[in-house]
Design a protein around this motif. Structure first.
Motif, PDB file in Angstrom:
ATOM      1  N   GLY A  49      -5.347 -11.222   7.925  1.00  0.00           N
ATOM      2  CA  GLY A  49      -6.766 -10.958   7.733  1.00  0.00           C
ATOM      3  C   GLY A  49      -7.212  -9.697   8.451  1.00  0.00           C
ATOM      4  O   GLY A  49      -8.049  -8.936   7.939  1.00  0.00           O
ATOM      5  N   GLU A  50      -6.659  -9.465   9.645  1.00  0.00           N
ATOM      6  CA  GLU A  50      -6.990  -8.232  10.379  1.00  0.00           C
ATOM      7  C   GLU A  50      -6.561  -6.997   9.597  1.00  0.00           C
ATOM      8  O   GLU A  50      -7.299  -5.996   9.519  1.00  0.00           O
ATOM      9  CB  GLU A  50      -6.312  -8.258  11.749  1.00  0.00           C
ATOM     10  N   LEU A  51      -5.355  -7.061   9.031  1.00  0.00           N
ATOM     11  CA  LEU A  51      -4.867  -5.909   8.261  1.00  0.00           C
ATOM     12  C   LEU A  51      -5.708  -5.693   7.012  1.00  0.00           C
ATOM     13  O   LEU A  51      -5.996  -4.540   6.641  1.00  0.00           O
ATOM     14  CB  LEU A  51      -3.391  -6.125   7.895  1.00  0.00           C
ATOM     15  N   GLN A  52      -6.098  -6.772   6.352  1.00  0.00           N
ATOM     16  CA  GLN A  52      -6.939  -6.636   5.167  1.00  0.00           C
ATOM     17  C   GLN A  52      -8.289  -6.031   5.521  1.00  0.00           C
ATOM     18  O   GLN A  52      -8.804  -5.173   4.792  1.00  0.00           O
ATOM     19  CB  GLN A  52      -7.118  -8.002   4.492  1.00  0.00           C
ATOM     20  N   GLN A  53      -8.835  -6.467   6.659  1.00  0.00           N
ATOM     21  CA  GLN A  53     -10.116  -5.911   7.072  1.00  0.00           C
ATOM     22  C   GLN A  53      -9.964  -4.440   7.459  1.00  0.00           C
ATOM     23  O   GLN A  53     -10.848  -3.618   7.162  1.00  0.00           O
ATOM     24  CB  GLN A  53     -10.668  -6.710   8.252  1.00  0.00           C
ATOM     25  N   SER A 136       0.037   2.148  -6.068  1.00  0.00           N
ATOM     26  CA  SER A 136      -0.103   1.238  -7.215  1.00  0.00           C
ATOM     27  C   SER A 136      -1.504   0.656  -7.323  1.00  0.00           C
ATOM     28  O   SER A 136      -1.791  -0.117  -8.240  1.00  0.00           O
ATOM     29  CB  SER A 136       0.919   0.102  -7.110  1.00  0.00           C
ATOM     30  N   GLY A 137      -2.382   1.000  -6.362  1.00  0.00           N
ATOM     31  CA  GLY A 137      -3.771   0.558  -6.426  1.00  0.00           C
ATOM     32  C   GLY A 137      -4.134  -0.539  -5.463  1.00  0.00           C
ATOM     33  O   GLY A 137      -5.260  -1.040  -5.485  1.00  0.00           O
ATOM     34  N   VAL A 138      -3.201  -0.953  -4.590  1.00  0.00           N
ATOM     35  CA  VAL A 138      -3.457  -2.053  -3.652  1.00  0.00           C
ATOM     36  C   VAL A 138      -3.448  -1.504  -2.225  1.00  0.00           C
ATOM     37  O   VAL A 138      -2.428  -0.951  -1.788  1.00  0.00           O
ATOM     38  CB  VAL A 138      -2.397  -3.162  -3.789  1.00  0.00           C
ATOM     39  N   PRO A 139      -4.552  -1.655  -1.477  1.00  0.00           N
ATOM     40  CA  PRO A 139      -4.563  -1.183  -0.085  1.00  0.00           C
ATOM     41  C   PRO A 139      -3.533  -1.932   0.754  1.00  0.00           C
ATOM     42  O   PRO A 139      -3.203  -3.082   0.483  1.00  0.00           O
ATOM     43  CB  PRO A 139      -5.993  -1.484   0.383  1.00  0.00           C
ATOM     44  N   HIS A 140      -3.026  -1.237   1.779  1.00  0.00           N
ATOM     45  CA  HIS A 140      -1.987  -1.834   2.622  1.00  0.00           C
ATOM     46  C   HIS A 140      -2.258  -1.472   4.071  1.00  0.00           C
ATOM     47  O   HIS A 140      -2.778  -0.398   4.381  1.00  0.00           O
ATOM     48  CB  HIS A 140      -0.606  -1.310   2.203  1.00  0.00           C
ATOM     49  N   GLY A 141      -1.901  -2.389   4.971  1.00  0.00           N
ATOM     50  CA  GLY A 141      -2.066  -2.125   6.396  1.00  0.00           C
ATOM     51  C   GLY A 141      -0.927  -2.726   7.188  1.00  0.00           C
ATOM     52  O   GLY A 141      -0.325  -3.725   6.780  1.00  0.00           O
ATOM     53  N   GLU A 142      -0.612  -2.121   8.330  1.00  0.00           N
ATOM     54  CA  GLU A 142       0.414  -2.651   9.214  1.00  0.00           C
ATOM     55  C   GLU A 142       0.133  -2.189  10.630  1.00  0.00           C
ATOM     56  O   GLU A 142      -0.484  -1.148  10.866  1.00  0.00           O
ATOM     57  CB  GLU A 142       1.808  -2.203   8.782  1.00  0.00           C
ATOM     58  N   LEU A 161      -2.013   0.314  17.227  1.00  0.00           N
ATOM     59  CA  LEU A 161      -2.778   0.931  16.156  1.00  0.00           C
ATOM     60  C   LEU A 161      -2.559   0.188  14.849  1.00  0.00           C
ATOM     61  O   LEU A 161      -1.580  -0.530  14.680  1.00  0.00           O
ATOM     62  CB  LEU A 161      -2.354   2.396  15.974  1.00  0.00           C
ATOM     63  N   VAL A 162      -3.497   0.371  13.930  1.00  0.00           N
ATOM     64  CA  VAL A 162      -3.363  -0.160  12.579  1.00  0.00           C
ATOM     65  C   VAL A 162      -3.293   1.032  11.629  1.00  0.00           C
ATOM     66  O   VAL A 162      -4.210   1.848  11.577  1.00  0.00           O
ATOM     67  CB  VAL A 162      -4.549  -1.062  12.194  1.00  0.00           C
ATOM     68  N   GLN A 163      -2.178   1.146  10.924  1.00  0.00           N
ATOM     69  CA  GLN A 163      -2.035   2.214   9.932  1.00  0.00           C
ATOM     70  C   GLN A 163      -2.347   1.644   8.561  1.00  0.00           C
ATOM     71  O   GLN A 163      -1.735   0.676   8.115  1.00  0.00           O
ATOM     72  CB  GLN A 163      -0.620   2.784   9.948  1.00  0.00           C
ATOM     73  N   THR A 164      -3.307   2.236   7.902  1.00  0.00           N
ATOM     74  CA  THR A 164      -3.738   1.766   6.590  1.00  0.00           C
ATOM     75  C   THR A 164      -3.419   2.827   5.537  1.00  0.00           C
ATOM     76  O   THR A 164      -3.548   4.028   5.778  1.00  0.00           O
ATOM     77  CB  THR A 164      -5.240   1.466   6.569  1.00  0.00           C
ATOM     78  N   ASP A 165      -2.996   2.349   4.395  1.00  0.00           N
ATOM     79  CA  ASP A 165      -2.771   3.214   3.232  1.00  0.00           C
ATOM     80  C   ASP A 165      -3.649   2.698   2.108  1.00  0.00           C
ATOM     81  O   ASP A 165      -3.501   1.536   1.671  1.00  0.00           O
ATOM     82  CB  ASP A 165      -1.299   3.180   2.810  1.00  0.00           C
ATOM     83  N   VAL A 166      -4.569   3.549   1.655  1.00  0.00           N
ATOM     84  CA  VAL A 166      -5.481   3.127   0.588  1.00  0.00           C
ATOM     85  C   VAL A 166      -5.350   4.100  -0.577  1.00  0.00           C
ATOM     86  O   VAL A 166      -5.140   5.311  -0.395  1.00  0.00           O
ATOM     87  CB  VAL A 166      -6.941   3.071   1.088  1.00  0.00           C
ATOM     88  N   PRO A 167      -5.428   3.581  -1.809  1.00  0.00           N
ATOM     89  CA  PRO A 167      -5.342   4.476  -2.981  1.00  0.00           C
ATOM     90  C   PRO A 167      -6.548   5.408  -3.028  1.00  0.00           C
ATOM     91  O   PRO A 167      -7.664   5.021  -2.680  1.00  0.00           O
ATOM     92  CB  PRO A 167      -5.323   3.503  -4.160  1.00  0.00           C
ATOM     93  N   PHE A 168      -6.310   6.649  -3.455  1.00  0.00           N
ATOM     94  CA  PHE A 168      -7.394   7.623  -3.538  1.00  0.00           C
ATOM     95  C   PHE A 168      -7.422   8.242  -4.932  1.00  0.00           C
ATOM     96  O   PHE A 168      -6.406   8.745  -5.435  1.00  0.00           O
ATOM     97  CB  PHE A 168      -7.199   8.734  -2.497  1.00  0.00           C
ATOM     98  N   THR A 169      -8.585   8.149  -5.548  1.00  0.00           N
ATOM     99  CA  THR A 169      -8.800   8.758  -6.870  1.00  0.00           C
ATOM    100  C   THR A 169      -9.682   9.988  -6.687  1.00  0.00           C
ATOM    101  O   THR A 169     -10.866   9.868  -6.335  1.00  0.00           O
ATOM    102  CB  THR A 169      -9.481   7.765  -7.822  1.00  0.00           C
ATOM    103  N   LEU A 184      -6.244   3.508  12.755  1.00  0.00           N
ATOM    104  CA  LEU A 184      -7.379   3.028  13.533  1.00  0.00           C
ATOM    105  C   LEU A 184      -6.868   2.234  14.728  1.00  0.00           C
ATOM    106  O   LEU A 184      -5.796   1.615  14.650  1.00  0.00           O
ATOM    107  CB  LEU A 184      -8.270   2.129  12.679  1.00  0.00           C
ATOM    108  N   PRO A 185      -7.602   2.229  15.831  1.00  0.00           N
ATOM    109  CA  PRO A 185      -7.221   1.328  16.930  1.00  0.00           C
ATOM    110  C   PRO A 185      -7.385  -0.116  16.483  1.00  0.00           C
ATOM    111  O   PRO A 185      -8.339  -0.462  15.792  1.00  0.00           O
ATOM    112  CB  PRO A 185      -8.188   1.706  18.055  1.00  0.00           C
ATOM    113  N   SER A 186      -6.437  -0.964  16.855  1.00  0.00           N
ATOM    114  CA  SER A 186      -6.476  -2.347  16.392  1.00  0.00           C
ATOM    115  C   SER A 186      -7.736  -3.075  16.857  1.00  0.00           C
ATOM    116  O   SER A 186      -8.182  -4.025  16.214  1.00  0.00           O
ATOM    117  CB  SER A 186      -5.237  -3.102  16.883  1.00  0.00           C
ATOM    118  N   GLU A 187      -8.342  -2.596  17.959  1.00  0.00           N
ATOM    119  CA  GLU A 187      -9.532  -3.270  18.471  1.00  0.00           C
ATOM    120  C   GLU A 187     -10.683  -3.244  17.473  1.00  0.00           C
ATOM    121  O   GLU A 187     -11.546  -4.129  17.489  1.00  0.00           O
ATOM    122  CB  GLU A 187      -9.999  -2.614  19.786  1.00  0.00           C
TER     123      GLU A 187
END
Length: 358
Positions: A49-53, A136-142, A161-169, A184-187
């Motif tokens: 849930g944290e990664l999705q947020q 592929s259109g799905v955001p991802h975080g780790e 840290l939280v590294q997020t990859d989001v699709p960009f159009t 982003l900082p995980s906090e």
């Protein structure tokens, strides 16, 4: 007024109490294991849930800072200095709200067209699972435990840290052709759901505690019921069901202890009584009245028997009285005469005065 059986009831109760304690301990261990498993699953769910947020936050930042700046040509041919300055200014303004550690725009072929770390612009990054998922259109975080792996902007970071990859159009395009990578900082996400985490763990702990308490209560009630049943069966096995006096089995145990061959035998006196006239009562008043008379006889014998003696019903109209210890003959005869005196007074059976001898 009865002899203790070979195995004392106290030892049986201790055995059952030990079994109850072992079962309670086993139940507690099982619940602890279940609690640990549930906690691990909840932790995994909360982390997801944290990664999705975090991915949602990154998507909002991407649209707010880059959505109306980058066009398809910028992504394909590279950003102009003006576009880079504009993006830097927008990210700087967003920095205060989201604490962005690093941000990059990566083309579908892996080429970095923009990065807050200018040394990365123009380089090619190896595709990662997050990059492919976002493309592929799905955001991802780790989560990234080593901030230095992000780049030089994160060298002074000590937190996860939280590294997020989001699709960009890009502006004017119909499908994602790039990926925006934001660290982003995980906090920023963990602080938002920390209360939920504490509440969830609290509910889990409370639920397991209540469950253990209920199981323990059920176990205790069941153990008490079993103990009562066992005591009742034990009593019925060694006592007469009509009068409640010890029966032949109990008497055999008592006499073996008193008159056995071992050194612990203390000796004693055994007196046998047979009721005269009992058959007439049974025949004239019925078996139910005869049973009432036997109960009255048992109570009368208990009243007249010497203290410390054992009174037993052998069956039918036969009774026995055991006096433990080395007893002089004269005292034994006096005890026997006193028992016979008990029959001098008539018995009242269903408002009928009945006289019997022994």
């Amino acid at each position: 007024m009865s002899m203790a059986p070979t195995m004392s009831r106290a030892s049986q109760r201790n055995s059952r109490g030990g079994l109850l304690g072992r079962f309670a301990l086993l139940t507690l261990v099982v619940l602890i294991v279940v609690g640990i498993v549930f906690a691990m699953l909840l932790t995994k769910t909360i982390r997801r849930g944290e990664l999705q947020q975090a991915a949602q936050v990154a998507a909002v930042l991407s649209d707010a800072t880059m959505g109306d700046v980058l066009a398809g040509d910028d992504v394909r041919d590279g950003l102009s200095k003006t576009s880079i300055v504009e993006l830097n200014m927008r990210l700087a303004r967003a920095q205060g709200r989201a604490s962005i550690v690093a941000a990059s725009v990566i083309r579908a072929d892996g080429v970095v067209v923009y990065s807050t770390d200018t040394s990365q612009i123009g380089t090619t990054k190896a595709p990662t699972t997050g990059f492919s998922t976002a493309l592929s259109g799905v955001p991802h975080g780790e989560f990234i435990a080593d901030p230095a792996a992000v780049g030089k902007q994160a060298h002074d970071r000590s937190s996860t840290l939280v590294q997020t990859d989001v699709p960009f159009t890009p502006r004017g395009a119909k499908a994602p052709s790039a990926v925006v990578e934001i660290c982003l900082p995980s906090e920023i996400v963990t602080s938002r759901i920390e209360s939920q985490r504490r509440w969830t763990y609290g509910i889990l702990f409370l639920g397991l505690t209540v469950l253990f308490t209920l199981l323990l209560a059920v176990l205790w009630v069941a153990a008490r019921r079993l103990r009562r049943d066992a005591d009742r069966h034990e009593f019925m096995a060694s006592h007469d069901s009509l009068t409640g006096l010890p029966n032949r089995v109990h008497l055999a145990t008592a006499t073996e202890q008193l008159f056995g061959d071992d050194d612990s035998s203390s000796g004693g006196v055994l007196m046998l009584l047979d009721l005269d006239g009992f058959k007439d009562v049974n025949d004239s008043l019925g078996h139910s009245a005869g049973d009432d008379l036997l109960v009255d006889v048992a109570e009368r014998l208990a009243e007249f028997a010497p203290t410390g003696s054992t009174i037993a019903r052998l069956g039918g109209d036969e009774f026995a009285v055991v006096l433990p210890g080395a007893i002089p003959v004269q005292r034994a005869r006096a005890a026997a005469r006193r028992l016979l005196v008990a029959f001098d007074r008539p018995f009242e059976v269903r408002d009928i005065s009945v006289s019997i001898d022994a």
